[in-house]
Design a protein around this motif. Structure first.
Motif, PDB file in Angstrom:
ATOM      1  N   LEU A 176      42.374  56.872  25.911  1.00 59.76           N
ATOM      2  CA  LEU A 176      43.014  56.613  24.623  1.00 59.76           C
ATOM      3  C   LEU A 176      43.604  55.217  24.580  1.00 59.76           C
ATOM      4  CD1 LEU A 176      44.762  60.067  24.100  1.00 59.76           C
ATOM      5  CD2 LEU A 176      42.582  59.262  23.158  1.00 59.76           C
ATOM      6  N   LEU A 177      43.032  54.316  25.366  1.00 61.59           N
ATOM      7  CA  LEU A 177      43.453  52.920  25.345  1.00 61.59           C
ATOM      8  C   LEU A 177      42.249  52.033  25.064  1.00 61.59           C
ATOM      9  CD1 LEU A 177      45.860  52.713  28.423  1.00 61.59           C
ATOM     10  CD2 LEU A 177      46.493  52.711  26.011  1.00 61.59           C
ATOM     11  N   ASN A 178      42.547  50.904  24.445  1.00 63.82           N
ATOM     12  CA  ASN A 178      41.484  49.943  24.215  1.00 63.82           C
ATOM     13  C   ASN A 178      41.108  49.249  25.516  1.00 63.82           C
ATOM     14  OD1 ASN A 178      41.052  50.046  21.316  1.00 63.82           O
ATOM     15  ND2 ASN A 178      43.138  49.249  21.147  1.00 63.82           N
ATOM     16  N   ASP A 179      39.882  48.717  25.533  1.00 64.39           N
ATOM     17  CA  ASP A 179      39.490  47.844  26.627  1.00 64.39           C
ATOM     18  C   ASP A 179      39.940  46.427  26.301  1.00 64.39           C
ATOM     19  OD1 ASP A 179      38.429  49.901  28.009  1.00 64.39           O
ATOM     20  OD2 ASP A 179      36.347  49.482  27.523  1.00 64.39           O
ATOM     21  N   THR A 180      39.469  45.493  27.088  1.00 69.85           N
ATOM     22  CA  THR A 180      39.911  44.106  26.938  1.00 69.85           C
ATOM     23  C   THR A 180      39.156  43.346  25.867  1.00 69.85           C
ATOM     24  OG1 THR A 180      38.348  43.386  28.635  1.00 69.85           O
ATOM     25  CG2 THR A 180      40.570  44.006  29.359  1.00 69.85           C
ATOM     26  N   GLY A 181      38.037  43.921  25.393  1.00 72.54           N
ATOM     27  CA  GLY A 181      37.226  43.203  24.418  1.00 72.54           C
ATOM     28  C   GLY A 181      36.195  42.291  25.045  1.00 72.54           C
ATOM     29  N   MET A 182      36.118  42.279  26.369  1.00 70.82           N
ATOM     30  CA  MET A 182      35.190  41.377  27.044  1.00 70.82           C
ATOM     31  C   MET A 182      33.762  41.903  26.939  1.00 70.82           C
ATOM     32  SD  MET A 182      36.907  38.824  28.172  1.00 70.82           S
ATOM     33  CE  MET A 182      35.713  38.089  29.275  1.00 70.82           C
TER      34      MET A 182
ATOM     35  N   SER B 239      25.092  37.302  34.565  1.00 69.83           N
ATOM     36  CA  SER B 239      24.592  38.604  34.153  1.00 69.83           C
ATOM     37  C   SER B 239      25.463  39.698  34.750  1.00 69.83           C
ATOM     38  CB  SER B 239      23.144  38.788  34.619  1.00 69.83           C
ATOM     39  OG  SER B 239      22.734  40.138  34.450  1.00 69.83           O
ATOM     40  N   CYS B 240      25.733  40.712  33.965  1.00 69.36           N
ATOM     41  CA  CYS B 240      26.539  41.828  34.472  1.00 69.36           C
ATOM     42  C   CYS B 240      25.790  42.658  35.500  1.00 69.36           C
ATOM     43  CB  CYS B 240      26.986  42.715  33.312  1.00 69.36           C
ATOM     44  SG  CYS B 240      28.250  41.946  32.257  1.00 69.36           S
ATOM     45  N   ASP B 241      24.494  42.368  35.700  1.00 68.18           N
ATOM     46  CA  ASP B 241      23.716  43.080  36.711  1.00 68.18           C
ATOM     47  C   ASP B 241      23.924  42.510  38.103  1.00 68.18           C
ATOM     48  OD1 ASP B 241      22.619  44.730  34.786  1.00 68.18           O
ATOM     49  OD2 ASP B 241      20.947  43.374  34.407  1.00 68.18           O
ATOM     50  N   SER B 242      24.638  41.411  38.217  1.00 68.23           N
ATOM     51  CA  SER B 242      24.845  40.775  39.518  1.00 68.23           C
ATOM     52  C   SER B 242      25.538  41.749  40.472  1.00 68.23           C
ATOM     53  CB  SER B 242      25.688  39.513  39.379  1.00 68.23           C
ATOM     54  OG  SER B 242      26.061  39.012  40.653  1.00 68.23           O
ATOM     55  N   ALA B 243      24.941  41.922  41.649  1.00 72.41           N
ATOM     56  CA  ALA B 243      25.505  42.839  42.637  1.00 72.41           C
ATOM     57  C   ALA B 243      26.754  42.277  43.303  1.00 72.41           C
ATOM     58  CB  ALA B 243      24.449  43.156  43.700  1.00 72.41           C
TER      59      ALA B 243
ATOM     60  N   PHE C 125      29.310  40.695  41.762  1.00 76.67           N
ATOM     61  CA  PHE C 125      30.517  40.706  40.925  1.00 76.67           C
ATOM     62  C   PHE C 125      30.486  41.947  40.032  1.00 76.67           C
ATOM     63  CE2 PHE C 125      29.750  36.334  42.134  1.00 76.67           C
ATOM     64  CZ  PHE C 125      31.010  35.860  42.459  1.00 76.67           C
ATOM     65  N   GLN C 126      30.609  43.087  40.675  1.00 76.90           N
ATOM     66  CA  GLN C 126      30.540  44.356  39.969  1.00 76.90           C
ATOM     67  C   GLN C 126      31.915  44.822  39.486  1.00 76.90           C
ATOM     68  OE1 GLN C 126      27.622  46.530  39.304  1.00 76.90           O
ATOM     69  NE2 GLN C 126      26.960  44.401  39.461  1.00 76.90           N
ATOM     70  N   GLY C 127      31.907  45.807  38.587  1.00 83.59           N
ATOM     71  CA  GLY C 127      33.140  46.445  38.141  1.00 83.59           C
ATOM     72  C   GLY C 127      33.917  45.652  37.118  1.00 83.59           C
ATOM     73  N   GLN C 128      33.266  44.757  36.375  1.00 81.28           N
ATOM     74  CA  GLN C 128      33.975  43.964  35.376  1.00 81.28           C
ATOM     75  C   GLN C 128      34.099  44.737  34.064  1.00 81.28           C
ATOM     76  OE1 GLN C 128      33.173  39.744  35.197  1.00 81.28           O
ATOM     77  NE2 GLN C 128      31.877  39.843  37.029  1.00 81.28           N
ATOM     78  N   ASP C 129      35.025  44.246  33.223  1.00 80.78           N
ATOM     79  CA  ASP C 129      35.325  44.950  31.983  1.00 80.78           C
ATOM     80  C   ASP C 129      34.092  45.146  31.106  1.00 80.78           C
ATOM     81  OD1 ASP C 129      37.905  44.990  32.824  1.00 80.78           O
ATOM     82  OD2 ASP C 129      38.617  43.409  31.526  1.00 80.78           O
ATOM     83  N   ALA C 130      33.222  44.140  31.077  1.00 74.98           N
ATOM     84  CA  ALA C 130      32.048  44.225  30.205  1.00 74.98           C
ATOM     85  C   ALA C 130      31.078  45.305  30.661  1.00 74.98           C
ATOM     86  CB  ALA C 130      31.339  42.872  30.152  1.00 74.98           C
ATOM     87  N   GLN C 131      31.235  45.803  31.880  1.00 69.56           N
ATOM     88  CA  GLN C 131      30.356  46.839  32.407  1.00 69.56           C
ATOM     89  C   GLN C 131      30.920  48.237  32.250  1.00 69.56           C
ATOM     90  OE1 GLN C 131      30.203  44.934  36.433  1.00 69.56           O
ATOM     91  NE2 GLN C 131      28.064  45.570  36.336  1.00 69.56           N
ATOM     92  N   LEU C 132      32.218  48.330  32.041  1.00 71.53           N
ATOM     93  CA  LEU C 132      32.880  49.622  32.152  1.00 71.53           C
ATOM     94  C   LEU C 132      33.552  50.038  30.854  1.00 71.53           C
ATOM     95  CD1 LEU C 132      34.608  48.943  35.591  1.00 71.53           C
ATOM     96  CD2 LEU C 132      32.431  50.097  35.205  1.00 71.53           C
TER      97      LEU C 132
END
Length: 553
Positions: free
Chosen positions: A318-324, A335-339, A341-348
């Motif tokens: 029930l919270l917003n994400d960062t908007g990234m 690329s968010c597929d990079s192994a 740099f995982q777990g970023q906001d744009a992926q989750l």
């Protein structure tokens, strides 16, 4: 045979009696000789007799083996020796020597060669069908053909290899073709058919035997079997794959058609492909989607099957994400597929599925806001005049500022550039550290220019249909920051949070939260959030900052 006696070439009598066929380790006499007989050709495991002619008689014998595979019964001191030749794997040669000591102690010797021929018996093949237990077999049964009872008649022999080869009938994918047993699955058949197999067996001596085996398979009543795959449980917004590749037809060739028959409608990537996919829909509660599959063979024979996809709510919170919407390494967008740099906001979370959300209102990425009028009634997304906005994710209602018009303190109550010291009244009085700014200094209030007074005065107006306005806490204020806008004039949506103050006025866009900073020494600071950079800061309560009120619906 070999003669080892020493003879004079001029002595005719010696030649007549022994053919130079005797010898001894002692001084020979012309009267002592031994003859082991002619070389012997025989087959393994046969019986032979060794017998020597001697002169003079009356002496002693000793037979012994010099070379070749061991023969039981040697050595022997009998004049005549009965032997059974050994079981051998390949032709062999044995050399046996006989020693004869004449009555006068003269010792003479001779040898005989036994050529033993291997007599390999070929394997005896026995083939039976051992599975299934219930015959005749049906479609899907595992059929086992066994040659395990095959044997090598040789006493010490064994089977070295099995080789199965199908020679007739519809091709089946058999396993174990180099073992005694082969197995395969009874296939789909639209007519009775006979399968034939050729089995070649080789024993440990290289002897090869072969045999044929045939069995009849009955045709199948159902010649097309549709298989829509197993039921699945997924979360909304996931990519779901429907796979009919395990369907069966006689030829192995078939076409597919998928049709959704229940649940929120989705768009299949291709309803005419045997493997297709769709994106699980945005739902309010767990939902079942049902798809019907029709499989058709080349003779237009068909069958149907169905599969259920259970779609659960994605745990977005029930919270917003960062908007990234972008992922980064240490220095640039990647690329968010990079192994690495995982777990970023744009992926989750919510932002990762922003383009699939069924929003109530509008907002960048996963943000979802609805504009409200002065009575908190909903307005169209394109309304240009509105009093507050509701965050449809958190449910919170946020103050929308009035445009800045006059010079402080000659301004209206909710103008954007009014600013306040931090003060907070919890109902029993001001909290420790609260500071009341001077009246009509940085705001148009005759009471004081503190955040608490501003809250009181707005609540007195029943602004936007409510009188429960308050300072937001740290998490609440942070929830409306759009970090994708970093580097721009503000980190709030300019279409929703209109009328921001001029940055140049105070040199910052700091907004108060209700959270006091506990630094271990005093309670004189509270947290602010900078709407320009997104940073937070423990800020002296005596300083002034802007205020954006919030309330629960």
């Amino acid at each position: 045979m070999t003669y080892k006696a020493i003879c004079s070439l001029t002595t005719v009598l010696c030649l007549a009696l022994s053919g130079c066929g005797g010898g001894s380790d002692e001084s020979p006499t012309e009267n002592a000789s031994v003859n082991a007989g002619q070389d012997i050709n025989a087959v393994e495991k046969s019986d032979i007799t060794l017998s020597a002619l001697v002169s003079p008689t009356g002496g002693t014998f000793r037979w012994q083996q010099l070379t070749g595979p061991a023969i039981t019964g040697l050595p022997s001191t009998e004049a005549e020796v009965a032997l059974t030749l050994p079981d051998i794997k390949a032709d062999a040669q044995v050399q046996v020597e006989v020693q004869y000591r004449a009555p006068d102690t003269t010792l003479v010797t001779d040898t005989v060669v036994i050529n033993i021929a291997s007599d390999n018996q070929l394997p005896q093949i026995i083939i039976t069908q051992t599975a299934p237990e219930q015959l005749p077999s049906q479609y899907g049964d595992t059929i086992v053909i066994s040659a395990a009872a095959t044997s090598d008649p040789d006493e010490n022999g064994h089977i070295a290899s099995f080789t199965w080869q199908q020679t007739a009938g519809v091709n089946v994918n058999a396993s174990g073709t180099n073992t005694s047993d082969i197995s395969f699955t009874h296939p789909l058949l639209d007519e009775h058919t006979t399968l034939s197999w050729h089995l070649a067996v080789i024993d440990d001596e290289g002897g090869e035997a072969s045999s044929e085996f045939s069995l009849s398979l009955a045709k199948t009543a159902q010649v097309v079997i549709a298989n829509a795959g197993n039921d699945q449980q997924v979360a909304e917004f996931e990519i779901v794959t429907l796979d009919a590749q395990q369907s069966q037809t006689v030829s192995g060739q078939f076409s597919c058609f998928w049709e959704q028959i229940s649940g929120t409608a989705v768009t299949l990537a291709n309803s005419n492909q045997c493997t297709t996919s769709f994106i699980a829909p945005d739902i309010e509660r767990t939902q079942e989607l049902t798809f019907n599959l029709t499989v058709t063979d080349e003779k237009s024979r068909s069958d149907t099957d169905s599969v259920m996809i259970i779609v659960d709510k994605k745990p977005l919170g029930l919270l917003n994400d960062t908007g990234m919407s972008t992922c980064f390494n240490n220095s640039q967008a990647i690329s968010c597929d990079s192994a690495d740099f995982q777990g970023q906001d744009a992926q989750l979370g919510r932002d990762s599925v922003a383009d699939r959300l069924d929003k109530v209102g509008r907002g960048d990425m996963a943000f979802d806001f609805t504009k409200l009028n002065e009575f908190a009634d909903e307005l169209p997304d394109d309304a240009t005049s509105f009093s507050c906005v509701r965050d449809n994710i958190t449910g919170l209602i946020w103050e929308v500022k009035q445009a800045s018009t006059n010079t402080l303190p000659n301004t209206s109550l909710r103008e954007a550039h009014n600013h306040y010291t931090w003060a907070f009244d919890d109902g029993s009085g001001d909290l420790v550290g609260s500071v009341r700014g001077a009246a009509n200094s940085t705001c148009p209030s005759d009471v004081d220019c503190s955040a608490q007074t501003y809250v009181n005065e707005v609540n007195a107006t029943n602004y936007c249909g409510g009188s429960n306005w308050r300072l937001p806490n740290y998490i609440e204020l942070q929830s409306i920051l759009d970090y994708q806008r970093h580097g721009q004039l503000q980190m709030l949506s300019p279409d929703l949070f209109i009328n921001l103050p001029d940055y140049a006025q105070l040199g910052h866009l700091n907004y108060w939260t209700s959270r006091t900073s506990v630094d271990g020494q005093s309670l004189s600071q509270a947290f602010i959030l900078d709407m320009r950079s997104g940073n937070d800061l423990a800020y002296p309560k005596a300083n002034t900052a802007y205020v954006r009120l919030v309330r629960n619906p």
